[in-house]
Motif scaffolding. Sequence first.
Motif, PDB file in Angstrom:
ATOM      1  N   GLY A   1       0.804  -1.222   0.000  1.00 27.59           N
ATOM      2  CA  GLY A   1       0.000   0.000   0.000  1.00 27.59           C
ATOM      3  C   GLY A   1       0.835   1.270   0.000  1.00 27.59           C
ATOM      4  N   ILE A   2       2.144   1.155   0.261  1.00 24.90           N
ATOM      5  CA  ILE A   2       2.999   2.356   0.249  1.00 24.90           C
ATOM      6  C   ILE A   2       3.462   2.605  -1.183  1.00 24.90           C
ATOM      7  CG2 ILE A   2       5.189   3.355   1.052  1.00 24.90           C
ATOM      8  CD1 ILE A   2       3.073   3.278   3.214  1.00 24.90           C
ATOM      9  N   GLU A   3       3.189   3.821  -1.653  1.00 25.95           N
ATOM     10  CA  GLU A   3       3.529   4.165  -3.038  1.00 25.95           C
ATOM     11  C   GLU A   3       4.868   4.896  -3.157  1.00 25.95           C
ATOM     12  OE1 GLU A   3       0.180   6.494  -4.252  1.00 25.95           O
ATOM     13  OE2 GLU A   3      -0.233   5.074  -5.851  1.00 25.95           O
ATOM     14  N   ARG A   4       5.072   5.791  -2.211  1.00 26.97           N
ATOM     15  CA  ARG A   4       6.308   6.587  -2.247  1.00 26.97           C
ATOM     16  C   ARG A   4       6.896   6.605  -0.842  1.00 26.97           C
ATOM     17  NH1 ARG A   4       2.978  10.181  -4.633  1.00 26.97           N
ATOM     18  NH2 ARG A   4       3.008  11.516  -2.779  1.00 26.97           N
ATOM     19  N   ALA A   5       8.223   6.614  -0.788  1.00 21.32           N
ATOM     20  CA  ALA A   5       8.868   6.721   0.535  1.00 21.32           C
ATOM     21  C   ALA A   5      10.180   7.464   0.376  1.00 21.32           C
ATOM     22  CB  ALA A   5       9.123   5.340   1.120  1.00 21.32           C
ATOM     23  N   ARG A   6      10.392   8.381   1.287  1.00 19.08           N
ATOM     24  CA  ARG A   6      11.666   9.125   1.284  1.00 19.08           C
ATOM     25  C   ARG A   6      12.184   9.185   2.701  1.00 19.08           C
ATOM     26  NH1 ARG A   6      11.618  14.915  -1.196  1.00 19.08           N
ATOM     27  NH2 ARG A   6      13.509  15.058   0.037  1.00 19.08           N
ATOM     28  N   VAL A   7      13.473   9.047   2.833  1.00 15.36           N
ATOM     29  CA  VAL A   7      14.065   9.073   4.180  1.00 15.36           C
ATOM     30  C   VAL A   7      15.003  10.270   4.263  1.00 15.36           C
ATOM     31  CG1 VAL A   7      15.517   7.826   5.833  1.00 15.36           C
ATOM     32  CG2 VAL A   7      13.923   6.568   4.394  1.00 15.36           C
TER      33      VAL A   7
ATOM     34  N   VAL B   1      13.551   6.610  14.892  1.00 15.55           N
ATOM     35  CA  VAL B   1      12.889   6.800  13.589  1.00 15.55           C
ATOM     36  C   VAL B   1      11.525   7.453  13.796  1.00 15.55           C
ATOM     37  CG1 VAL B   1      11.992   5.611  11.550  1.00 15.55           C
ATOM     38  CG2 VAL B   1      14.057   4.766  12.653  1.00 15.55           C
ATOM     39  N   ASP B   2      11.259   8.483  12.995  1.00  7.96           N
ATOM     40  CA  ASP B   2       9.937   9.124  12.957  1.00  7.96           C
ATOM     41  C   ASP B   2       9.297   8.767  11.623  1.00  7.96           C
ATOM     42  OD1 ASP B   2       9.516  10.403  15.276  1.00  7.96           O
ATOM     43  OD2 ASP B   2      10.330  12.338  14.637  1.00  7.96           O
ATOM     44  N   VAL B   3       8.020   8.401  11.642  1.00 11.37           N
ATOM     45  CA  VAL B   3       7.334   8.096  10.379  1.00 11.37           C
ATOM     46  C   VAL B   3       6.207   9.104  10.187  1.00 11.37           C
ATOM     47  CG1 VAL B   3       5.965   6.391   9.110  1.00 11.37           C
ATOM     48  CG2 VAL B   3       7.859   5.643  10.544  1.00 11.37           C
ATOM     49  N   ARG B   4       6.180   9.729   9.000  1.00 16.09           N
ATOM     50  CA  ARG B   4       5.052  10.617   8.676  1.00 16.09           C
ATOM     51  C   ARG B   4       4.386  10.055   7.431  1.00 16.09           C
ATOM     52  NH1 ARG B   4       7.937  16.334   9.818  1.00 16.09           N
ATOM     53  NH2 ARG B   4       8.508  15.813  11.942  1.00 16.09           N
ATOM     54  N   LEU B   5       3.103   9.793   7.569  1.00 16.41           N
ATOM     55  CA  LEU B   5       2.395   9.123   6.478  1.00 16.41           C
ATOM     56  C   LEU B   5       1.382  10.090   5.852  1.00 16.41           C
ATOM     57  CD1 LEU B   5       2.000   6.265   5.188  1.00 16.41           C
ATOM     58  CD2 LEU B   5       0.069   6.001   6.730  1.00 16.41           C
ATOM     59  N   GLY B   6       1.380  10.117   4.529  1.00 16.56           N
ATOM     60  CA  GLY B   6       0.383  10.920   3.819  1.00 16.56           C
ATOM     61  C   GLY B   6      -0.597   9.975   3.122  1.00 16.56           C
ATOM     62  N   TRP B   7      -1.874  10.337   3.050  1.00 16.95           N
ATOM     63  CA  TRP B   7      -2.863   9.474   2.382  1.00 16.95           C
ATOM     64  C   TRP B   7      -3.875  10.315   1.647  1.00 16.95           C
ATOM     65  CZ3 TRP B   7      -2.471  10.102   7.648  1.00 16.95           C
ATOM     66  CH2 TRP B   7      -3.559  10.665   8.311  1.00 16.95           C
ATOM     67  N   ARG B   8      -4.701   9.658   0.833  1.00 19.35           N
ATOM     68  CA  ARG B   8      -5.698  10.374   0.008  1.00 19.35           C
ATOM     69  C   ARG B   8      -6.801  10.954   0.887  1.00 19.35           C
ATOM     70  NH1 ARG B   8      -7.536   6.966  -5.125  1.00 19.35           N
ATOM     71  NH2 ARG B   8      -8.956   8.707  -5.332  1.00 19.35           N
ATOM     72  N   LYS B   9      -7.088  12.231   0.640  1.00 15.66           N
ATOM     73  CA  LYS B   9      -8.117  12.868   1.479  1.00 15.66           C
ATOM     74  C   LYS B   9      -9.394  13.160   0.665  1.00 15.66           C
ATOM     75  CE  LYS B   9      -5.139  13.952   5.063  1.00 15.66           C
ATOM     76  NZ  LYS B   9      -3.830  14.074   4.562  1.00 15.66           N
ATOM     77  N   ASP B  10      -9.384  12.825  -0.665  1.00 16.36           N
ATOM     78  CA  ASP B  10     -10.573  13.201  -1.492  1.00 16.36           C
ATOM     79  C   ASP B  10     -11.734  12.244  -1.277  1.00 16.36           C
ATOM     80  OD1 ASP B  10      -9.375  11.038  -2.628  1.00 16.36           O
ATOM     81  OD2 ASP B  10      -9.143  11.910  -4.614  1.00 16.36           O
TER      82      ASP B  10
ATOM     83  N   THR C   1       0.585   6.828   0.755  1.00 18.00           N
ATOM     84  CA  THR C   1      -0.224   5.717   0.254  1.00 18.00           C
ATOM     85  C   THR C   1      -1.408   6.262  -0.543  1.00 18.00           C
ATOM     86  OG1 THR C   1      -1.597   3.837   0.917  1.00 18.00           O
ATOM     87  CG2 THR C   1      -1.488   5.654   2.464  1.00 18.00           C
ATOM     88  N   HIS C   2      -1.940   5.425  -1.444  1.00 17.02           N
ATOM     89  CA  HIS C   2      -3.106   5.857  -2.214  1.00 17.02           C
ATOM     90  C   HIS C   2      -4.400   5.494  -1.475  1.00 17.02           C
ATOM     91  CE1 HIS C   2      -2.060   1.766  -3.393  1.00 17.02           C
ATOM     92  NE2 HIS C   2      -3.364   1.565  -3.539  1.00 17.02           N
ATOM     93  N   TYR C   3      -4.289   4.798  -0.339  1.00 17.82           N
ATOM     94  CA  TYR C   3      -5.484   4.437   0.433  1.00 17.82           C
ATOM     95  C   TYR C   3      -6.118   5.699   1.034  1.00 17.82           C
ATOM     96  CZ  TYR C   3      -3.654  -0.380   0.455  1.00 17.82           C
ATOM     97  OH  TYR C   3      -3.170  -1.600   0.107  1.00 17.82           O
TER      98      TYR C   3
END
Lengths: 177, 204
Positions: free
Chosen positions: B142-148, B195-204, B164-166
């Motif tokens: 489900g993860i589409e893009r990841a940057r560290v 490690v810190d994780v910040r997740l972005g997802w679809r809000k539409d 993620t696109h979810y």
Amino acid sequence: MRIAIAATGTALLLCGGAALAAGLGAFDALLALSGRPLLDPALPRFTEDAGWFLPVAAGVAEIVALAGQLWLVFQGRALVHRWWPDLDPQTRAAARAAADDLARDARGLPGVQDARVRLTGTVTRPRLRMRVAFAGDALVSEVYGELGAGPVERYRKAIGMPDLPVVIRFRPAAKRG
Amino acid sequence: MTETLVQDVIEEAQNERRARRLAVREFRPRRALAGFMAALLVTVVGGVAAIELLAAVLGSGVHPVPGVAEAADALRGRAWNDPHVLIAAAGVAVLGLAFLLAALPGRLRGMPLAGSDPRLAGVLGRAALRRTLADAALGVHGIERARVRGRGPFRRRLLVRAATHYRNPANLAELVRRAVDERLDRIEPMHRPDVDVRLGWRKD
């Protein structure tokens, strides 16, 4: 190296700071310096009166120049020895043969895709530098431990340097396709 | 028996300390350019001064180094409070400060690996570490893009930004953290970063 850079930086900072302070009139209460020329006409008179001054200054400048040249030579030497080790021909030949074995053994470890080996430095300060490319999910810690315990130890024995420091750089291998 | 065990533990701790020292020595930035520039400056300034002063000692009325006669004339014609002199003095002070900053130890060139052999130092470069951790995060379904982003002077933790696109991410952030932690376990660095994780997802 770091101490010499710091010493150069300190000398420049003190000279620049002192010149800036003199220009801004910080020493005017003592010498009224800010309005006077940089090469004061009093300077040649002083050097004529104090016969020791110019030879001593020339000697100090000679020593500074010599130290700078030596520093450049040491840096150049270190750079050259990173590529061409300063070792006797027998050790170099033994190292070449042992390097092939070491690289082959390293490639045989799980997850390792490529390994390159180079012996650098001098007889008194040798270094073995290794570059290891691993597959993304390889157990790097295990590869590192295995390399140190087996192949690297055999390399040390083969070239007769039991205390040879070894530096291993790991990087993920480029993905194919 | 107990004595041998204690000796082993002490020896192990000593070896780890020596291994850490070797790693720090090997992976500290070399500052080759700063060293070269400083050595060149010392050589040129010292050399020119030595030649000129020796010529003066021998009573020669000429300046043997080209350009020094013009420079001496300019120095005779300018006062300490001349704006050009002030700018040049400030420039020299700034150069000195730059050399001093370059002489500071600085960050290690990568993440040293844990080990107890005092003759062995291993490292994973900063870019390589970012790449391999991003790769681990991308392995989560489900993860589409990841940057560290690595640790910096103002950030003590590794920051993983994943997208993620979810529309409903549920526990994806936790899964990404677990995947990154697992990858760090496989690397076993000398000092394990938080490690810190910040997740972005679809809000539409």
